[in-house]
Scaffold this active site. Structure first.
Site, short mmCIF file in Angstrom:
data_model
loop_
_atom_site.label_atom_id
_atom_site.label_comp_id
_atom_site.label_asym_id
_atom_site.label_seq_id
_atom_site.Cartn_x
_atom_site.Cartn_y
_atom_site.Cartn_z
N ARG A 105 72.20 11.03 41.77
CA ARG A 105 71.30 11.78 40.89
C ARG A 105 69.91 11.18 41.10
O ARG A 105 69.69 10.01 40.83
CB ARG A 105 71.72 11.67 39.43
CG ARG A 105 70.65 12.21 38.48
CD ARG A 105 71.12 12.39 37.08
NE ARG A 105 71.99 13.55 36.97
CZ ARG A 105 72.27 14.17 35.82
NH1 ARG A 105 71.76 13.73 34.69
NH2 ARG A 105 73.07 15.21 35.79
N HIS A 132 71.34 21.57 41.01
CA HIS A 132 72.38 20.88 40.23
C HIS A 132 73.72 21.61 40.47
O HIS A 132 74.26 22.25 39.57
CB HIS A 132 72.00 20.91 38.74
CG HIS A 132 72.81 19.98 37.88
ND1 HIS A 132 73.71 19.08 38.39
CD2 HIS A 132 72.84 19.82 36.53
CE1 HIS A 132 74.26 18.40 37.39
NE2 HIS A 132 73.76 18.83 36.26
N GLN A 135 77.04 21.29 38.21
CA GLN A 135 77.04 22.02 36.94
C GLN A 135 77.55 23.44 37.13
O GLN A 135 78.25 23.99 36.29
CB GLN A 135 75.63 22.04 36.34
CG GLN A 135 75.57 22.70 34.98
CD GLN A 135 76.32 21.93 33.91
OE1 GLN A 135 76.12 20.74 33.76
NE2 GLN A 135 77.20 22.59 33.18
N ASP A 220 68.17 26.50 29.77
CA ASP A 220 68.11 25.06 29.98
C ASP A 220 66.82 24.56 29.34
O ASP A 220 65.97 25.37 28.94
CB ASP A 220 68.13 24.78 31.50
CG ASP A 220 68.21 23.30 31.86
OD1 ASP A 220 68.53 22.48 30.97
OD2 ASP A 220 67.95 22.97 33.03
N CYS A 260 73.63 23.87 30.19
CA CYS A 260 74.22 22.68 30.84
C CYS A 260 74.19 21.46 29.94
O CYS A 260 74.97 20.53 30.14
CB CYS A 260 73.51 22.41 32.16
SG CYS A 260 71.77 21.96 31.98
N ARG A 288 83.12 19.97 33.51
CA ARG A 288 82.53 19.09 34.52
C ARG A 288 83.62 18.17 35.06
O ARG A 288 83.71 17.92 36.27
CB ARG A 288 81.39 18.26 33.92
CG ARG A 288 80.16 19.05 33.50
CD ARG A 288 79.41 19.63 34.69
NE ARG A 288 78.97 18.60 35.62
CZ ARG A 288 77.88 17.86 35.48
NH1 ARG A 288 77.07 18.04 34.47
NH2 ARG A 288 77.55 16.95 36.40
#
Ligand code: CP
Ligand code: NVA
Length: 302
Positions: A105, A132, A135, A220, A260, A288
């Site tokens: 990340r 991402h 996700q 988001d 998310c 996840r």
């Protein structure tokens, strides 16, 4: 066999993504029924490099490795030589000679690309400024569990043209759905991605118009990690793009809402929506774990 990386959804074929989705569902079921998976990743290690904060990603990858019989190591740039300027190329060569897979990340997407180029082990993008993809594995599994195949559906992305939005554009191509994006001027997703997606993606300026007839509404945060300084300035521009009851009312009556997480109630989404009956954010967060187990097994050839 050449090493497979997972830097964006485009690193897998649509068929492979469907296999990962079905395996995620099966693993979730297996865990519920048997309580274990028989240790398919015994003696395997996942190195996890976090240059940005995380709750869900760290928990899900670490617990996934434990439940698959392997081990995960948390590496922060503060405590590794990466933070003291050791080149990414060298770090990749060294780490991949010991770890079986590496999760990163970070900020620039070029970091994961460079790392992957020099890595002898699969590299997983656990969020960059641009994408991402992990996700989306969870989001697509969540959709499937609630509503079946994603093909032919309409998704409304409302808010920032950010890393999640970019991954939704890739998802529209890979999972075969229509994507309506509503974002303020100056906060559009990358033009090259829009161009690649062609008529599968429509850019709009109005949240309600984007939500019209949608099967799934997604948003988001307005300021992503690394954009904290812009938070205040963005508020005013983004307020018309809040997902609230009025916006949800334009979607199909059985539309779902996803985010998310972490969420800011009262900003990109109202409490009424995220805590309401159409929201599936807790399933989405849990998935996840299951989706990434399927990804790890796929990348490690299990
Ligand atoms: N959605 C997500 O990636 O959450 P974290 O930042 O907590 O990992
Ligand atoms: N767009 C957000 C996603 C967090 C999971 C960020 O990059 O901070």
């Amino acid at each position: 066999m050449s090493i497979r990386h997972f830097l964006t959804l485009k690193d897998c074929t649509p068929e492979e993504l469907q296999q990962i989705l079905q395996r995620g569902i099966a693993l979730k079921q297996e865990l519920k029924e048997k309580g274990h998976h028989g240790d398919p990743l015994k003696n395997r290690s996942l190195a996890m490099i976090f240059e940005k904060a995380s709750t869900r990603t760290r928990l899900s990858f670490e617990i996934a490795m434990t439940q698959l019989g392997g081990h995960a190591l948390f590496l922060s740039p503060r405590d590794t030589q990466l933070g003291r300027g050791e080149p990414i190329e060298d770090s990749a060569r060294v780490m991949s000679r010991m770890a079986d897979a590496i999760m990163i990340r970070t900020f620039g997407h070029d970091v994961v690309e460079t790392f992957a180029r020099y890595s002898e082990a699969p590299v997983i993008n656990a969020l960059t400024d641009d994408f991402h993809p992990c996700q989306l594995l969870a989001d697509m599994q969540t959709w499937y569990e609630h509503r079946g195949p994603m093909q032919g559906k309409t998704v409304a992305w409302i808010g920032d043209g950010n890393n999640m939005c970019h991954s939704y554009i890739n998802a529209a191509m890979q999972y075969d759905f229509q994507l309506h994006i509503a974002c303020p001027e100056g906060f559009e997703p990358r033009a090259d991605l829009l161009e690649q997606a062609g008529d599968r993606v429509t850019l709009m300026r109005d949240a309600k118009a984007a939500a019209q007839g949608a099967d799934l509404v997604v948003t988001d945060v307005w300021a992503s990690m690394g954009q904290e300084d812009e938070q205040a300035a963005r508020m005013e521009k983004f307020m018309p793009f809040q997902v609230n009851a009025e916006v949800m009312a334009r979607a199909k009556p059985d539309a779902l809402f996803m985010h998310c997480l972490p969420a800011h109630r009262g900003e990109e989404v109202t409490a009424e929506v995220i805590d309401g009956p159409q929201s599936v954010v807790w399933d989405e967060a849990e998935n996840r774990l299951h989706a990434q187990k399927a990804l790890l097994l796929f990348l490690l050839g299990k």
